[in-house]
Each structure stands twice: as structure tokens, then as C-alpha cells.
Scaffold this active site. Structure first.
Site, mmCIF file in Angstrom:
data_model
loop_
_atom_site.group_PDB
_atom_site.id
_atom_site.type_symbol
_atom_site.label_atom_id
_atom_site.label_comp_id
_atom_site.label_asym_id
_atom_site.label_seq_id
_atom_site.Cartn_x
_atom_site.Cartn_y
_atom_site.Cartn_z
ATOM 1 N N GLU A 184 0.808 -1.232 0.000
ATOM 2 C CA GLU A 184 0.000 0.000 0.000
ATOM 3 C C GLU A 184 0.833 1.271 0.000
ATOM 4 O OE1 GLU A 184 -2.827 -0.385 3.207
ATOM 5 O OE2 GLU A 184 -3.838 -2.055 2.220
ATOM 6 N N GLU A 216 -6.007 -10.411 -2.241
ATOM 7 C CA GLU A 216 -6.908 -10.270 -1.093
ATOM 8 C C GLU A 216 -8.358 -10.179 -1.540
ATOM 9 O OE1 GLU A 216 -5.618 -7.145 1.580
ATOM 10 O OE2 GLU A 216 -3.511 -7.685 1.346
#
Ligand code: XIL
Length: 637
Positions: free
Chosen positions: A443, A551
Site C-alpha cells: 500500500e 486479497e
């Protein structure tokens, strides 16, 4: 060279000073040896961090051995008196916070308000009763709701437009509590006034005057388990007087063991194996530690099903995936073998998946919570489970700006690079034989495509170069491993995806090793940008990189606790299309979900996974089966 220990909370400081002393001593005794601690900022893992075997009474692992931390609890940072809260309390009743929907004309409508409220100063054991009667100058009767009730508190309706907050704070409530009520305009419900009352709870001079209340059992949720699987139930006693009750089982199930947890005094662990199907109620009694006659009994309900009650038609996903050299996986709940349904969880996951990611156990705050302290047990256990079932392990995440330990958040800028390197080195060295895919960077790109700036302790200290350094170091430790940058919200066209591509191009221009991009893909059931997803995959593939869907989950946007058939079909369709796009793209190597059962999901309220809470397959599961089945390289897609 060392971080300033005075910037750390007190309890950490002591620990820190002890580790510093150890480092200093080892420096002295090892000047001529190759001791790893020379020149290090924090102690490397040592024998004192090695997990120790856990007695089988405490877990339901089948076929692999569970270890636990050798340490006891983490030191709880001492609670410094909260000067800011005290000042706020003394300043009097906080002003109400008024909110209105965008574009709402606040001149045409008066906001609801409360009068006659003030902050309260009470002793533990006193009874608090505060009447909330919202008013509105427009003459309407506003509605209201509270934000958070303390344990044992209530907010009954007086049936005259008012409600009363009733609460008897006890020993564990000493401090300043904020009770907030939001008044809602009767005409425009988005027009609200939020009012907080501060309640200061002090200990009375004679604490024995505080009434002793009955203890409680923290109630676990509902569980579905399978006949002949071992079940462990961690039961936790709770007493608002701040004491620790003892737990008892008046009628233990046949063959049950019931023992106190080796580390957590307030936890008792029940282990037994149900041999017949049916609904089971186990009564748990909590006995007060001061007055043994003071008890409470709480029922715990278990739904025991036969194997045949779990639909299992068609081939397991991993078998379908194996035929095409593809990875299908899930993120594993930390310590699933401590959950009542852990044996079922482990068995189903092993049947369906050939790759697993630790959901939380490898995050830095979990695995390295204090300088020089390492908690490896949960990750070690997962690796052992994965090996038993011939699953690959996907390491997640090495360098991230979230879920960091406090000691890193507070570390000196000048030390951060070394902290990062020491961390990567120690974690990768421990697991490099067992893990060959790593989310090295997690991220890093912001919504607008720029790099996440000072929100990241790593960027703050090193700028963009932290990414280069982390990837280079990772490559040097594990030359054959697949190194990824893992990112969310890159399934659509836009600034964020473009920013990621530009980052990759800069890294490639600097010869920084990078093997692939992880697409997180926490989607909703109304996701429709499939063309853009396909294009983004093509762009990443053209950069010479692998694609891992890391994910995936698809939330039911209504948040319905029992999603409708239409909602489940919509959800299945998103799974189907995403899996189809991945399978068609040769660079897409894996489809990994963020969990597999709605029972354990970080978006549990939105039931985003292919199994429901009772381990029954949802249409999404069949969608995955279909895609993996029909699109083998032989049949084409
Ligand atoms: C989530 C876990 O699922 C939660 O249990 C935890 O409380 C917070 O983190 N992106 C990531 C994952 O890279 O590590 C996050 O996992 C979900 C978003």
C-alpha cells in the site's frame, strides 16, 4: 545510534533499556567475534524468543504441532494520567457538534439541541442517571441515539420524548468516560446535533463501600462444528469490579478437559470432541473471586453437524488449479486452531487451497511488538500447517505504514532505515526456506497516484528510496523468491493505477528487483469495471511482471445479515468475472481470497467470502469451481 528511549512509553522504556544494556554487553564481550548484534539497533531474535510446545488441551490442531510464545503477556504501558481529558472535563460541558447533509440550508431549519446537561463527578459505586430530552425550536420532537454504552450501562426510553442514561460505574471505570448522544432532526434526519457529557469516576475513600457485582462470561459467538472434530472453547471471565472470576462447568461434556490458560489467568479452555450431531448448550458458571456465592451462568451454543451436512460436490478448487499450474488461496485467521471450529476451518482450507497468507501474524506490530522481542509462534504454526498440506506460504507484509509497533512509530528518523533492514533481514532469514512469495511493499501509492508521503514512517525517513532498499535487500536474502508490491484500489483505470505504473517504471529504470504486483481487490457486489481490470492486468503483464490477486473478497453492499438469492448471485458473478479475467491472463499466477468463510472476515458484516458462517458453500464458490474447471489450457476459455 540508538533511538531516544525517552520518546517511548514508560513500560517500553524499561524493556528498551534492558535490551540496550544487553546489546552493550554483547558488544563488549564479542569485539572479536562475528556476533550479529554488533552494529545493530535492536537485539536479533534469540533463544528467549523461540516458541515452546503448547499442550494439546489448548488447541484443536489435527496433524501438526502447535507452539506458543515463550513469553507471558506483553508489558502493558503504564497509563499516564490523561492530562488532556482532565482539562477537557474541567472546561465544562463540551459544545454540541452539529452536522448537516451537503447543501442543506441550516438557516431554514433549527438544529435540535439539549439543555440542562452538565459534566458529572462521581465515585465508583454511585449510580449515574442523566436525562436526555432533545428540543427543537421548530417545534418538532427530535429522535436520538447513543454512540457507545459502557458495560452495564442502559439508555431506556421514558416514553415522553426523553431517555435516561443509567449506569453504575465500578472500579474498572475509574477515569473519564465520554457518553455521547446524537439528536436527530425530525424533519431532516441528516441534520444532527451530537452532545457529549463527560463523567469523571474516582475511587471513594473507602473502596470497600463499592458494591460487589456478579461476574460475567464474555460470550463467544455462534459456532458450527463437525462431529468427531476436536473443539476448543476459550472462555473468558469478566468482573466489573476489576477482579478475576473463576470459571466452572457444572455439567462438562463427556471426555472434556477444562483448564486455566497458561498465560491469561482470566481464560479457561474447554476441549472436547462431540460424537453426535445436534444443537448443544454448554453452561459456563463464573464465580466471584471475593464472594464465592456470587455467580452467573451463561449458556454457550454449538451447532454440531455431520460431515454429510456440508455440501462438497465437484472437485476441490486446488485440484482444478493444479491442473493449470495455478495458485488458489486464502488468508488464514491468526491462530485458527484456537477457535472452536478450528479443525473444520483447517480441514476445509486444506482441501480447497494450495497457497495461504497469514492475515495478521506477520505484521510488524504482531511479530516484533517491542525492540528485540519477537513473537513467531503464530507464523511458525501456520508454516507447519501449510507444509503438512503441501500449501505454499505467501509472506505478508514486510514494509507497510500500518499495523506498526509503537516503538517504530516513535523511532528516530535517522534510525528508520536500519530498523527496516534489520526487520526484513530477520524475518526473511527465519522464513526464507518456507516462504517464496513476499509482499515486500504494501500500500505505497496514494489515491491520487503520488506515493503515500509522511503518512508512512518509511517514506518520511527515506523518501521513495525505501522501496528500492527493501526490494534490493529482499532479493539479496531470497534470490529465488517472488517479490511483490501489493496495492488496493488498482482494479480500475485512474490516477492510482497510473501512479503505480509510473512507480514500477522508475524502479525498473533504476534496476530495482521486482517480480510482480499484488492486486488486493476488496470489491463490492456492484463492481463492474471488468474491462478496466483486464486492461490493467495487460499493462502489468507488459511491464514483464506477474500478477497475484492477493486479497479478493466481494462485499454484499446492502450489509444484509441474510443476503438474498439475488445478492448472492451478484456476488458470485463478480467472483466469476474476476477469476475468468485472471485465468485468461498468462501473467496472473494466483487468486487468493482474504479468508474463505464469512465467519472470519475483516468485512464479516458484508458476508464477502465464498463460504457462509456455517461453512456452507455459496454461489460464489461454485462460480470459482466453474471457472477453474472450464478454462483448463486444453479446453481454452
Ligand atoms: C486486515 C486484517 O484482515 C484485519 O484483521 C486487521 O485488523 C487489519 O488488516 N490490506 C492489507 C491487509 O494488506 O493486511 C489488511 O488486513 C486488509 C487490507
Amino acid at each position: 545510534m540508538f533511538a531516544d528511549p525517552m520518546h517511548l512509553p514508560l513500560a517500553y522504556r524499561q524493556q528498551f533499556l534492558i535490551s540496550m544494556l544487553t546489546v552493550a554487553i554483547s558488544l563488549l564481550v564479542a569485539c572479536n567475534s562475528t556476533d550479529e548484534s554488533i552494529g545493530t539497533l535492536t537485539e536479533p531474535p534469540g533463544q528467549d524468543d523461540e516458541p515452546i510446545p503448547e499442550a494439546i488441551a489448548f488447541n484443536n490442531a489435527v496433524g501438526f504441532e502447535v507452539f506458543r510464545e515463550p513469553h507471558g503477556r506483553l508489558p502493558v504501558p503504564l497509563k499516564e494520567p490523561d492530562a488532556a481529558a482532565l482539562q477537557e472535563f474541567e472546561a465544562g460541558l463540551p459544545a454540541p457538534v452539529i452536522s448537516a447533509p451537503p447543501g442543506f440550508d441550516t438557516n431554514a431549519n433549527n438544529a435540535p439541541f439539549f439543555s440542562n446537561l452538565k459534566n458529572l463527578d462521581v465515585f465508583a459505586g454511585d449510580t449515574v442517571a442523566i436525562r436526555f430530552a432533545p428540543e427543537d425550536l421548530d417545534g418538532d420532537l427530535p429522535g436520538m441515539f447513543y454512540e457507545q454504552l459502557p458495560l452495564g450501562g442502559a439508555f431506556p426510553d421514558n416514553r415522553d420524548g426523553s431517555k435516561t442514561f443509567r449506569w453504575q460505574p465500578l472500579q474498572q471505570d475509574v477515569g473519564i468516560f465520554r457518553f455521547t448522544v446524537v439528536a436527530v432532526d425530525a424533519v431532516a434526519p441528516g441534520y444532527r446535533s451530537s452532545q457529549t457529557v463527560l463523567i469523571r469516576v474516582s475511587l471513594p475513600e473507602d473502596p470497600s463501600s463499592i458494591p460487589n457485582v456478579a461476574p460475567m462470561v464474555e460470550s463467544p459467538r455462534e459456532y458450527t462444528v463437525r462431529v468427531n472434530d476436536p473443539v476448543v472453547l476459550e472462555l473468558k471471565g469478566l468482573d466489573l469490579n476489576g477482579t478475576i472470576p473463576t470459571l466452572e462447568l457444572p455439567e462438562p461434556p463427556v471426555g472434556a478437559s477444562f483448564v486455566q490458560h497458561p498465560v491469561f489467568e482470566e481464560v479457561f479452555v474447554l476441549k472436547f470432541t462431540p460424537t453426535v450431531a445436534g444443537e448443544f448448550t454448554i453452561n459456563v458458571l463464573a464465580r466471584d473471586s471475593v464472594d464465592p456465592n456470587l455467580t452467573t451462568t451463561e449458556p454457550v451454543n454449538l451447532n454440531v453437524l455431520d460431515s454429510v451436512d456440508f455440501q462438497a460436490s465437484g472437485l476441490p478448487l486446488r485440484e482444478l488449479a493444479q491442473n493449470r499450474d495455478f495458485k488458489i488461496g486464502f488468508a488464514a485467521l491468526q491462530s485458527f486452531y484456537h477457535q472452536p471450529d478450528g479443525a473444520l476451518y483447517a480441514d476445509f482450507a486444506a482441501r480447497e487451497f494450495n497457497i495461504v497468507t497469514p492475515e495478521n501474524s506477520m505484521k510488524m506490530d504482531t511479530i516484533n511488538p517491542l525492540p528485540g522481542r519477537y513473537e513467531f509462534a503464530a507464523t511458525d504454526n501456520l508454516v507447519r500447517y501449510a507444509q503438512l498440506h503441501d500449501m505454499q506460504v505467501h509472506g505478508h507484509p514486510l514494509v507497510w505504514h500500518r499495523q506498526l509497533p509503537e516503538w517504530i512509530e516513535q523511532s528516530e528518523l535517522a534510525d528508520r532505515e536500519q530498523h527496516m533492514s534489520e526487520y526484513i533481514q530477520r524475518i526473511m532469514e527465519r522464513y526464507s526456506a518456507d516462504i517464496d512469495v513476499w509482499d515486500v511493499i504494501n500500500e505505497t501509492v496514494d489515491d491520487d497516484g503520488s506515493l503515500r508521503g509522511n503518512e508512512s514512517v518509511w517514506f518520511e525517513a527515506m523518501g521513495e528510496l525505501y522501496i528500492d532498499k527493501a526490494l534490493q535487500l529482499a532479493r539479496s536474502i531470497a534470490p529465488a523468491a517472488t517479490l511483490l508490491i501489493n496495492e488496493f484500489d488498482i482494479s480500475m483505470a485512474g490516477d492510482k493505477f497510473n501512479g503505480l505504473v509510473q512507480l514500477v517504471e522508475r524502479l525498473q529504470a533504476r534496476d530495482v528487483p521486482l517480480d510482480g504486483i499484488g492486486f488486493q481487490m476488496h470489491l463490492f457486489d456492484n463492481f463492474s469495471s471488468f474491462d478496466e481490470l483486464q486492461d490493467n492486468f495487460a499493462v502489468v503483464a507488459a511491464l514483464g511482471l506477474d500478477i497475484f490477486i492477493t486479497e479478493l473478497d466481494v462485499s454484499i453492499s446492502s450489509g444484509a445479515s441474510q443476503p438474498s438469492t439475488t445478492e448472492l448471485a451478484l456476488q458470485a458473478d463478480v467472483y466469476r468475472q474476476v477469476a475468468g479475467i485472471c485465468i485468461q491472463q498468462p501473467a496472473c499466477k494466483a487468486l487468493q481470497m482474504w479468508g474463505f468463510t464469512d465467519q472470519y472476515s475483516f468485512r464479516s458484516n458484508f458476508n464477502p467470502l465464498p463460504y457462509d458462517r456455517s461453512y456452507q458453500r455459496k454461489p460464489a464458490f461454485q462460480a470459482l469451481q466453474e471457472i477453474l474447471e472450464i478454462s483448463t489450457p486444453e479446453t481454452g476459455f
